[in-house]
Structures are given as C-alpha cells and as structure tokens.
Design an enzyme around this catalytic site. Structure first.
Site, PDB file in Angstrom:
ATOM      1  CD  GLN A   1      -2.937   1.515   1.846  1.00  0.00           C
ATOM      2  OE1 GLN A   1      -2.264   1.342   3.376  1.00  0.00           O
ATOM      3  NE2 GLN A   1      -3.946   1.399   1.991  1.00  0.00           N
TER       4      GLN A   1
ATOM      5  CE1 TYR B   1      -3.570   9.401   6.729  1.00  0.00           C
ATOM      6  CE2 TYR B   1      -4.116   7.474   6.296  1.00  0.00           C
ATOM      7  CZ  TYR B   1      -4.224   7.897   6.927  1.00  0.00           C
ATOM      8  OH  TYR B   1      -3.930   7.837   8.298  1.00  0.00           O
TER       9      TYR B   1
ATOM     10  NE  ARG C   1      -8.533   0.463   2.557  1.00  0.00           N
ATOM     11  CZ  ARG C   1      -8.786  -0.542   3.874  1.00  0.00           C
ATOM     12  NH1 ARG C   1      -8.029   0.728   4.687  1.00  0.00           N
ATOM     13  NH2 ARG C   1      -9.249  -0.923   4.172  1.00  0.00           N
TER      14      ARG C   1
ATOM     15  N   GLY D   1      -9.917  -6.769   9.002  1.00  0.00           N
ATOM     16  CA  GLY D   1      -8.695  -5.713   9.369  1.00  0.00           C
ATOM     17  C   GLY D   1      -8.197  -6.489  11.122  1.00  0.00           C
ATOM     18  NE  ARG D   2     -10.823  -1.760  15.275  1.00  0.00           N
ATOM     19  CZ  ARG D   2     -11.767  -1.342  14.647  1.00  0.00           C
ATOM     20  NH1 ARG D   2     -11.898  -1.540  13.855  1.00  0.00           N
ATOM     21  NH2 ARG D   2     -10.792   0.175  14.475  1.00  0.00           N
TER      22      ARG D   2
END
Length: 369
Positions: free
Chosen positions: A101, A188, A236, A325-326
């Site tokens: 990424q 971002y 993404r 994810g988590r």
C-alpha cells in the site's frame, strides 16, 4: 464447504487467489530505525497470515514528506526496498500474495516527523482535532499530537509527487510485491484533493469534480506505468466516511465518477473502506450496486464485516472480496477459523502501535490456542 462464497478462487490479473478473504493494510509501527525499514519481525508477521487470498501491506510512505506516523516503513531507499524483499519472500514461501500500500499522508503529519518541514496538502487547511502518532521528543516515548498546519502544494510539487508514486511502484516490483494499492482514503493526500471541503484550489487540481479527480487519475496512471500492468494496481477509497476531516458535498456523485474513471484506466481492483466505528451508518446497498455498475474490476469491501455478512455480500454480487482488519491482528490463521466457524481471539489494543513481537507475532494459531 466447497460452495462457501468466501472460499471460491478468484482471478486478479495474472494471479489466482485461493479465497475471497483480504488482510487489509493496518499500521503497526514496527519498522527498523533509523531508516524506517521493513524487517524480519514484519516478515514473520505477514507470513503467518499468508492464508489470506490477498494481503495488502501496511501503509508505506513513498517519500520523506509523505510520512505521517512514527516507525512506519518507507519504500523510497534501497535499504527499504531490501527490507520489503524479506517480507515478500516470506509471504510467497508460505503460499500467499501481497500488495504494497503506497501512502502519502499529506496534511496528516507533524513537523517532528518531517525534519522540521511543514506538511503539504491540496490546500492550506489544517485537520483540526486530528492527531498523529509521533515518537516524542526523546525519539522513543510515543504519543498522539495534533497534526501540524499544512501548506498548499504548487503545481510543480504535485508533478513531483506523481513521479514519487511512479518510482515507489517500481520499487515495490523490485521488492517482490505482486502489486500495489494506492491509499486514496481516510483523509490522506489523494483524499485531500478529491473531497470538496478539503480542496479550495482554483487551478487545474481544484474546483470542478473533474479537476478534483485529476490527482487521483495521474497517480493511478503513474502506478500503472511503474508496475507495467494495470491489473497489478488497486485503489483504496472511502466514499461515504468523513475520517480525518475530509468531507465531500456530494459523495455519491464524486465517488461513482472516481470508480468510473478507475475502470476506464483498467486498474485491477477498488478497495472500499466503509465506516467501522461503533454505531456507524451502513453504506446503502443501492450505492454499492451503483459502484458495481460503474467499476468492472474486482471490488473489495472492508468495515467490521462478519463471516456471514461477507458471504452475503459476495453472493449478492456487489462484492468480490471482503477484508477483515482487526480480526487478522489476533488470528493469524483467520481464514481457517472462518472456514470452520471457530471462535476468534481478541487483540490487545495496547500493542497495536510500536513495540516488539508482543502483540504482533505471538498470537497462537487455532490448534495451539
């Protein structure tokens, strides 16, 4: 179980992915210092999780001014490329596939992370109330601080950053990655150009929707050039979230246009980040179907999915893969646990950012647990 939607193979360009489960990018802040290099510990961490159909590595900054958090890895020096080669070799030896990424945080940084320089953005708008992770004045005591006020990039500087992405894509290929993912979400830099309330420019990169999508288009094309294959590029996006202060006046129109643009460029996948905080609104299925119509490639969704919700999404056709994810933090063999319906271990929040093997590679596999 052979008909389980999560465990059907999927073609992504030249790759055949063994299942529809994605390990998404998660910042863990364990790069070796002082060079922000990937290392043997990170290689072990990713190799443990190679059962995912696709791993997307943690956010990796493309140039010094793109860094936004302490101890995160880069991919712009030869030593950083060599460090990532350890990771990709380990993942491939374990039978997995991994994308890098590529990340430029823009305004979501702090002068202490940038050698005293001011962060940059589409516009001179500070992300009020947004905090970033720094090493502290002594370089070893971490903490979160308010992101510094940014300055607006010049057009020449924007062109330089596009070239930095192109070089980072080449470096990722040299490091052995199967492809690259552009981080265009979560407030971002790319997101700071796309969303109307973060972009007050009056030149070719601001104002109209086409102008606000120009930076996304140029960077995506640079990544295609850098990898040599559009199918090795993913993007993404976070269409309906307002993370880190990025808000758009008409997000459905904006992100359907972005998806159509990326489809025309031929990128391999779009990775949609949904809101994942408690009580967050669900993204309407009607919008997901519109994204499906707008983008012909692989669609990945992430955002507090359970195995059952993931199966429903894939069966419904608006998702091709689902990222967890988590759950991947504390369950290195997550795909097998999902396959057999085994209980999931819970992660330790105190070891998410920074530190050593504790909370990174010491979570047991199901048999050991």
């Amino acid at each position: 179980m052979t008909q389980d939607p999560l465990f059907q193979p999927l073609r992504l360009g030249a790759l055949t992915l063994s299942n529809r489960i994605v390990m998404p990018p998660m910042t863990r802040s364990r790069a070796s210092q002082p060079g922000d290099e990937a290392n043997d510990l990170m290689a072990a961490y990713y190799a443990q999780r190679a059962g995912a159909g696709l791993i997307v590595g943690e956010g990796t900054y493309v140039a010094p001014l793109g860094k936004g958090y302490a101890w995160t890895p880069g991919i712009h020096t030869p030593a950083q490329v060599a460090g990532w080669r350890k990771v990709t070799d380990a993942v491939h030896a374990a039978g997995g596939h991994i994308f890098a990424q590529l990340w430029h945080v823009g305004r979501l940084s702090h002068t202490s992370l940038l050698g005293g320089q001011q962060p940059v953005s589409s516009s001179p708008i500070q992300a009020e109330g947004v905090k970033v992770f720094i090493a502290g004045e002594d370089g070893s005591t971490p903490g979160f601080v308010q992101a510094s006020a940014p300055r607006a990039l010049t057009v020449d500087e924007i062109r330089d950053i596009v070239e930095q992405y192109r070089a980072a894509a080449r470096n990722a290929v040299d490091a052995g990655f199967d492809g690259v993912e552009l981080h265009g979400a979560n407030g971002y830099l790319v997101n700071q150009f796309i969303d109307s309330n973060a972009n007050t420019r009056t030149d070719a990169y601001g104002g109209s929707l086409a102008n606000r999508l120009r930076f996304l288009s140029e960077v995506a094309q640079a990544l295609i050039d850098g990898t040599g294959d559009a199918s090795r590029v993913g993007i993404r996006l976070a269409p309906l979230t307002t993370l880190n202060g990025c808000v758009d006046d008409d997000p459905e129109t904006t992100y359907l246009a972005a998806a159509k643009l990326l489809g025309e460029l031929g990128v391999g996948y779009v990775h949609i980040a949904e809101a994942d905080w408690d009580d967050a609104p669900l993204m309407p299925v009607a919008f997901k179907r519109k994204l499906r119509d707008a983008f012909p490639g692989v669609l990945i969704y992430a955002g507090k999915y359970t195995a059952e919700r993931a199966r429903e999404a894939i069966s419904a056709g608006w998702a091709d893969m689902v990222a967890f994810g988590r759950p991947f933090v504390a369950n290195p063999d997550l795909p097998e646990r999902l396959r057999i319906g085994a209980p999931l271990a819970q992660h330790d929040r105190g070891t998410l950012f920074g530190g050593d093997a504790r909370g990174l590679t010491d979570y047991p596999m199901l048999a050991a647990a």
